[in-house]
Design a protein around this motif. Structure first.
Motif, mmCIF file in Angstrom:
data_model
loop_
_atom_site.group_PDB
_atom_site.id
_atom_site.type_symbol
_atom_site.label_atom_id
_atom_site.label_comp_id
_atom_site.label_asym_id
_atom_site.label_seq_id
_atom_site.Cartn_x
_atom_site.Cartn_y
_atom_site.Cartn_z
ATOM 1 N N ALA A 107 0.784 -1.077 -0.070
ATOM 2 C CA ALA A 107 0.108 0.064 -0.235
ATOM 3 C C ALA A 107 0.811 1.316 0.048
ATOM 4 O O ALA A 107 0.627 2.042 -0.690
ATOM 5 C CB ALA A 107 -0.994 0.007 1.218
ATOM 6 N N PHE A 108 1.946 1.288 0.968
ATOM 7 C CA PHE A 108 2.719 2.368 0.809
ATOM 8 C C PHE A 108 3.511 2.589 -0.230
ATOM 9 O O PHE A 108 3.619 3.907 -0.940
ATOM 10 C CB PHE A 108 3.798 2.053 1.959
ATOM 11 N N VAL A 109 4.038 1.594 -0.969
ATOM 12 C CA VAL A 109 4.703 1.771 -2.129
ATOM 13 C C VAL A 109 3.937 2.500 -3.263
ATOM 14 O O VAL A 109 4.065 3.273 -4.321
ATOM 15 C CB VAL A 109 5.462 0.602 -2.864
ATOM 16 N N GLY A 110 2.452 1.748 -3.268
ATOM 17 C CA GLY A 110 1.898 2.323 -4.320
ATOM 18 C C GLY A 110 1.102 3.465 -4.176
ATOM 19 O O GLY A 110 0.711 4.292 -5.155
ATOM 20 N N LEU A 111 1.444 4.029 -3.156
ATOM 21 C CA LEU A 111 0.777 5.596 -2.766
ATOM 22 C C LEU A 111 1.984 6.413 -3.217
ATOM 23 O O LEU A 111 1.642 7.674 -3.384
ATOM 24 C CB LEU A 111 0.492 5.606 -1.433
ATOM 25 N N VAL A 112 3.306 6.107 -3.174
ATOM 26 C CA VAL A 112 4.336 7.051 -3.278
ATOM 27 C C VAL A 112 4.101 7.782 -4.510
ATOM 28 O O VAL A 112 4.268 9.115 -4.518
ATOM 29 C CB VAL A 112 5.553 6.272 -3.427
ATOM 30 N N PRO A 113 3.909 7.341 -5.861
ATOM 31 C CA PRO A 113 3.833 8.021 -7.054
ATOM 32 C C PRO A 113 2.752 9.066 -6.785
ATOM 33 O O PRO A 113 2.846 10.280 -7.253
ATOM 34 C CB PRO A 113 3.599 7.016 -8.168
ATOM 35 N N LEU A 114 1.542 8.930 -6.244
ATOM 36 C CA LEU A 114 0.546 9.874 -6.158
ATOM 37 C C LEU A 114 0.999 10.848 -5.118
ATOM 38 O O LEU A 114 0.567 11.974 -5.282
ATOM 39 C CB LEU A 114 -0.803 8.906 -5.469
ATOM 40 N N VAL A 115 1.601 10.561 -4.254
ATOM 41 C CA VAL A 115 2.057 11.473 -3.104
ATOM 42 C C VAL A 115 3.049 12.487 -4.066
ATOM 43 O O VAL A 115 2.910 13.782 -3.633
ATOM 44 C CB VAL A 115 2.711 10.912 -1.930
ATOM 45 N N VAL A 116 4.019 12.023 -4.862
ATOM 46 C CA VAL A 116 5.164 12.570 -5.038
ATOM 47 C C VAL A 116 4.517 13.795 -6.178
ATOM 48 O O VAL A 116 5.243 14.882 -6.337
ATOM 49 C CB VAL A 116 5.980 11.846 -5.824
ATOM 50 N N ALA A 117 3.442 13.268 -6.818
ATOM 51 C CA ALA A 117 2.985 14.152 -7.937
ATOM 52 C C ALA A 117 2.055 15.558 -7.481
ATOM 53 O O ALA A 117 1.579 16.402 -7.968
ATOM 54 C CB ALA A 117 1.808 13.072 -8.825
ATOM 55 N N GLN A 118 1.819 15.424 -5.883
ATOM 56 C CA GLN A 118 1.257 16.447 -5.258
ATOM 57 C C GLN A 118 1.653 17.429 -4.884
ATOM 58 O O GLN A 118 3.157 17.341 -4.841
ATOM 59 C CB GLN A 118 0.714 15.951 -4.064
#
Length: 358
Positions: A199-210
């Motif tokens: 879950a954590f790794v999958g969210l990294v790209p979404l968070v970086v794009a913010q």
């Protein structure tokens, strides 16, 4: 009833827990998990994006358990399944938080409780086992409750947001099926670690794009909320359920942990000024009744007394324990409750409810 010794901790150490204490732990776990509504709404109102909110939710668990990822030959495949399931879990929670931002909290919580129906479908697709007719009827009743809760006005005004809310139980149902039918060789902490890391790794790209102001808390209060969502809505309720569920069995675990949905209603009413509508109350009641009466079946080789079968709970926390519970080799086999599972239980085909993953 005498205390029973179970392997119930992240370290694998056995501990004695009385039935009354176990019940209290289960109630606390349900109430703690219900606080996700308050934390999610508060963090998004403070300016954090939905992806950042979910990122913080899994951060504490990853920090605590991440070093226990199992990559040996025997466990590598199961770890991969748990990791992929975690990817789905994280994305599903993003949908949940996005819906919390835009829809009444009681409505989103009621929609989320439809995950047992999607669990049944995913289990059938993954394992090929034909579900029992009672399980299908229970799943249909769960979906009926959701249709009752989502009135024409909700569907018309925010139809796409309702679809976001539905994405959460859909992906969560997939997680339940994967964890029940594909993850068998891992120790409790290894399952938790792999799922949370996914879950954590999958969210990294979404968070970086913010933008940074949508990811980094702006003040001390927001930091406390970000820490709280990780500890109080994920790690703590999961561990409390792992400790309590094996002692009391599925019936009491379901009844105690099912306090989560009415607790969400109460939190929405008292803390967020969003009292549930009659339709939402009616739909939630139908869903809870459907899950509570869903068939359960003891796992092969399980010798627990009647009514003390594996903890397939009516709540979101119910299946958290299924892949995470291991019976202590020193457990008192003459004690009344013998509901803990082996390390690699295969989910019965006629289960409707259950929830793995943090």
């Amino acid at each position: 009833m005498r205390n029973v010794r179970y392997v119930t901790s992240l370290t694998g150490a056995s501990s004695a827990v009385s039935p009354s204490t176990a019940t209290a732990l289960l109630v606390t776990s349900g109430v703690s998990a219900a606080s996700i509504a308050f934390f999610a709404r508060s963090l998004t109102e403070a300016g954090l994006s939905a992806a950042a909110v979910v990122f913080f939710r899994f951060a504490a668990t990853v920090l605590i358990t991440g070093r226990r990822i199992a990559l040996t030959d025997r466990k590598r495949v199961d770890s991969a399944w748990a990791f992929v399931a975690g990817l789905a879990l994280g994305l599903g929670w993003v949908g949940y938080v996005l819906a919390i931002e835009r829809l009444p909290v009681p409505l989103v919580a009621t929609i989320y409780m439809t995950y047992p129906a999607f669990t049944l479908l995913a289990t059938w697709l993954i394992s090929g086992g034909r579900p029992a007719s009672r399980a299908v009827a229970g799943a249909a009743l769960v979906l009926t409750g959701a249709f009752i809760a989502v009135g024409p006005s909700d569907a018309g005004v925010g139809g796409w947001v309702v679809l976001l809310a539905v994405a959460a139980p859909v992906t969560f149902g997939l997680v339940v099926a994967v964890m029940s039918d594909r993850v068998h060789a891992l120790q409790p902490v290894e399952t938790i670690a792999a799922t949370s890391l996914g879950a954590f790794v999958g969210l990294v790209p979404l968070v970086v794009a913010q933008p940074l102001d949508a990811v980094i808390p702006a003040d001390a209060r927001t930091w406390l909320l970000a820490i709280g969502i990780g500890l109080l809505t994920s790690l703590l309720p999961m561990m409390l359920f792992v400790v309590g569920a094996p002692v009391v069995g599925s019936a009491r675990a379901a009844a105690a942990a099912s306090l989560e949905l009415p607790t969400v209603f109460l939190i929405a009413w008292v803390l967020l000024a969003e009292p549930p509508t009659l339709a939402q109350l009616a739909g939630g009641t139908v869903i809870l009744l459907a899950i509570m009466v869903s068939p359960t079946r003891r796992a092969p080789g399980d010798n627990q007394p009647t009514g003390q079968c594996e903890p397939a709970s009516a709540s979101r926390l119910g299946a958290d324990a299924r892949p995470f519970l291991r019976r202590s080799p020193h457990a008192d086999r003459s004690a009344g409750s013998q509901s803990a599972l082996a390390a690699a239980p295969r989910a019965p085909r006629d289960h409707v409810a259950g929830r793995p993953g943090p």
